[in-house]
Design an enzyme around this catalytic site. Sequence first.
Site, short mmCIF file in Angstrom:
data_model
loop_
_atom_site.label_atom_id
_atom_site.label_comp_id
_atom_site.label_asym_id
_atom_site.label_seq_id
_atom_site.Cartn_x
_atom_site.Cartn_y
_atom_site.Cartn_z
N ASP A 42 0.82 -1.22 0.00
CA ASP A 42 0.00 0.00 0.00
C ASP A 42 0.86 1.27 0.00
O ASP A 42 0.41 2.34 0.38
CB ASP A 42 -0.98 0.00 1.18
CG ASP A 42 -0.25 -0.13 2.51
OD1 ASP A 42 0.97 -0.39 2.50
OD2 ASP A 42 -0.91 0.03 3.55
N HIS A 245 24.32 2.85 -17.96
CA HIS A 245 23.20 3.14 -17.05
C HIS A 245 23.40 2.46 -15.69
O HIS A 245 22.48 1.88 -15.13
CB HIS A 245 21.87 2.70 -17.69
CG HIS A 245 21.47 3.57 -18.84
ND1 HIS A 245 20.55 3.21 -19.80
CD2 HIS A 245 21.87 4.82 -19.19
CE1 HIS A 245 20.43 4.17 -20.68
NE2 HIS A 245 21.22 5.16 -20.34
N ASP A 262 26.65 11.01 -13.26
CA ASP A 262 25.63 11.58 -14.13
C ASP A 262 24.41 11.82 -13.26
O ASP A 262 23.72 10.87 -12.88
CB ASP A 262 25.32 10.60 -15.27
CG ASP A 262 24.34 11.16 -16.30
OD1 ASP A 262 23.68 12.18 -16.00
OD2 ASP A 262 24.22 10.57 -17.38
N ASP A 273 20.82 17.85 -16.44
CA ASP A 273 21.39 16.54 -16.79
C ASP A 273 22.89 16.76 -16.98
O ASP A 273 23.32 17.21 -18.05
CB ASP A 273 20.72 16.04 -18.08
CG ASP A 273 21.18 14.65 -18.49
OD1 ASP A 273 21.94 14.03 -17.72
OD2 ASP A 273 20.78 14.20 -19.58
N HIS A 352 26.84 5.76 -27.90
CA HIS A 352 25.57 6.48 -27.73
C HIS A 352 25.58 7.79 -28.51
O HIS A 352 26.60 8.16 -29.11
CB HIS A 352 25.24 6.70 -26.25
CG HIS A 352 26.27 7.50 -25.47
ND1 HIS A 352 26.44 8.85 -25.63
CD2 HIS A 352 27.16 7.12 -24.51
CE1 HIS A 352 27.37 9.27 -24.79
NE2 HIS A 352 27.84 8.23 -24.11
N HIS A 356 20.50 15.20 -26.43
CA HIS A 356 19.04 15.08 -26.55
C HIS A 356 18.41 16.36 -26.04
O HIS A 356 19.04 17.13 -25.30
CB HIS A 356 18.53 13.86 -25.76
CG HIS A 356 19.06 13.81 -24.34
ND1 HIS A 356 18.49 14.52 -23.31
CD2 HIS A 356 20.11 13.16 -23.79
CE1 HIS A 356 19.16 14.30 -22.19
NE2 HIS A 356 20.16 13.48 -22.45
N HIS A 363 14.88 13.21 -21.20
CA HIS A 363 14.91 13.02 -22.66
C HIS A 363 13.64 13.68 -23.16
O HIS A 363 12.59 13.06 -23.25
CB HIS A 363 14.98 11.54 -23.03
CG HIS A 363 16.25 10.89 -22.54
ND1 HIS A 363 16.37 9.55 -22.32
CD2 HIS A 363 17.46 11.44 -22.23
CE1 HIS A 363 17.60 9.29 -21.88
NE2 HIS A 363 18.28 10.42 -21.83
N GLU A 386 26.98 15.48 -24.67
CA GLU A 386 27.51 14.48 -23.74
C GLU A 386 28.32 13.36 -24.40
O GLU A 386 27.99 12.18 -24.28
CB GLU A 386 26.36 13.86 -22.95
CG GLU A 386 25.19 13.38 -23.80
CD GLU A 386 24.08 12.75 -22.94
OE1 GLU A 386 24.39 11.80 -22.20
OE2 GLU A 386 22.93 13.22 -23.01
N TYR A 390 34.27 4.80 -23.50
CA TYR A 390 34.11 3.76 -22.48
C TYR A 390 34.93 2.56 -22.91
O TYR A 390 34.58 1.87 -23.88
CB TYR A 390 32.62 3.39 -22.35
CG TYR A 390 31.74 4.61 -22.24
CD1 TYR A 390 31.48 5.20 -21.00
CD2 TYR A 390 31.21 5.21 -23.39
CE1 TYR A 390 30.71 6.34 -20.90
CE2 TYR A 390 30.44 6.36 -23.31
CZ TYR A 390 30.19 6.92 -22.06
OH TYR A 390 29.44 8.06 -21.98
N ARG A 408 32.56 10.40 -19.48
CA ARG A 408 31.54 11.19 -20.19
C ARG A 408 31.58 12.59 -19.59
O ARG A 408 31.77 12.73 -18.38
CB ARG A 408 30.14 10.56 -20.04
CG ARG A 408 29.03 11.37 -20.70
CD ARG A 408 27.73 10.58 -20.90
NE ARG A 408 27.06 10.20 -19.68
CZ ARG A 408 27.05 8.99 -19.18
NH1 ARG A 408 27.70 8.00 -19.79
NH2 ARG A 408 26.42 8.72 -18.05
N GLU A 410 29.12 15.95 -19.74
CA GLU A 410 27.78 16.36 -20.21
C GLU A 410 27.39 17.70 -19.64
O GLU A 410 27.40 17.91 -18.43
CB GLU A 410 26.75 15.30 -19.78
CG GLU A 410 25.32 15.67 -20.15
CD GLU A 410 24.31 14.56 -19.88
OE1 GLU A 410 24.55 13.75 -18.95
OE2 GLU A 410 23.29 14.52 -20.58
N1 GLY Z 1 21.19 10.98 -17.70
C1 GLY Z 1 20.61 10.48 -18.87
C2 GLY Z 1 21.32 10.95 -20.05
O1 GLY Z 1 22.39 11.49 -19.96
O2 GLY Z 1 20.81 10.87 -21.14
MN MN Z 2 23.07 12.41 -18.20
MN MN Z 3 21.79 13.25 -21.10
#
Ligand code: GLY
Ligand code: MN
Ligand code: MN
Length: 440
Positions: A42, A245, A262, A273, A352, A356, A363, A386, A390, A408, A410
């Site tokens: 619940d 991720h 991140d 982000d 990647h 975005h 996103h 970003e 890797y 990375r 970003e």
């Molecule tokens: N944190 C998600 C991305 O960088 O797209």
């Molecule tokens: Mn990110």
């Molecule tokens: Mn991002």
Amino acid sequence: MPAPAAAELKELALRRARLMEAIGRDGVAIIPAAREVVRNRDVHYKFRQDSDFWYLTGFNEPEAMAVLAPGRAEGAFLLFVRERNKEREIWDGRRAGPEGAVADYGADQAFVVGDLANMLPGLLAGRGKVYYTLGEHPEWDVRITACVREIREVSRRGPAAPTEFVSLDTSLHELRLVKTEAELALLRHACGVSARAHVRAMRSTTPGRWEWQVAAEIHNEFENHQMEPGYGSIVGGGHNSCILHYKENEAQLRDGDLLLIDAGGEYHGYTADITRSFPVNGRFSGAQKAVYEVVLAAQLAAIAELRPGNSSGRPHEVATRVLTEGMVALGLLKGDPDELIKTEQHRRFYMHGTGHWLGLDVHDVGRYKLDGQPRPFVPGMVMTVEPGLYIAPDSEGVDPRFLGIGIRIEDDVLITERGPEVLTGGVPKRVADIEALMAS
Ligand code: GLY
Ligand code: MN
Ligand code: MN
């Protein structure tokens, strides 16, 4: 969340007016609120409003529906909401009820949500297009399509039934893609606090601390500013930095490793982000620095492409080229960069995209292509930049010094007439600046 102030109500009304102008008098838009989601037994997850619904109403309750019916004589903006209930409000919190929806949220008319089924045929009849995104809210899909069928069955004697369902992608989401000044103020705030949270994380990182402890520093900074993570924070040290991720945040940080974070905080629905990658002990090793400089060069080159009129595909092209040249220079890949990109071999270490849209959703909505081509940038769009590299610990044929390095970088960038405006510049990213901060 308190009801919107006068200026916010004006802004919300303007957004609705723009959407109604886009859909025209032949259309009607139906936008459901988010549902509460059970976490266990619940207990519910913290409620997060649907971004489309929030954008148009500023109303933060579940079990609600907004209907926009341009030109409707009794008023175009209808809200269907939970009814007031003394008992439930003692247990679960305040409800605006239909009276509050009109008085505090600017609805032209408001009803309890249970009335929607009865009222919907009247709202849809005579309109050609229903702007409603099928497939997102299955329980509403059933009711709304049943309603259209009902109108169709009686339409020989009355107004015509709608003939089309149109997703909100080409109307509402195009509006959301270009931010207003009011939205940018919220996003700037989210980005500023999030940058400070990253600075705090860098300062608090030392060998022996745990990933979850560093995450706690970031989340505490968010909460101290009435914010929460806009998405699951990634705090990955050592080899975990190569898991795109990674979300366990459960390992101990080791001397000599890098830490990739991140994380972005959400303020009034708008999220930052940000990613930074830095040495746990405050000093980059030679190999870490070499890879880092390639990623940073790619990021700076990509950011420079965020200019009005430029193709939104350019940042990825440019970043991919700089990264691939860098991978060749480091000996990670062999061959001609053009050929490596054409045959997608760069994807071995850069798998990647470069960015975005960013806004109410991390996103964010908005089409990336128009007529099959990457659309041009216009002022008011916000995009992340970003790039990363890797080098998984089990990569074959790679100089062992590079194994397990994940980097990375970003930032969140606003497109303006004057050029790219980095909203997350408050957290350092040059090697010397990171090392100076961590030494202070
Ligand atoms: N944190 C998600 C991305 O960088 O797209
Ligand atoms: Mn990110
Ligand atoms: Mn991002």
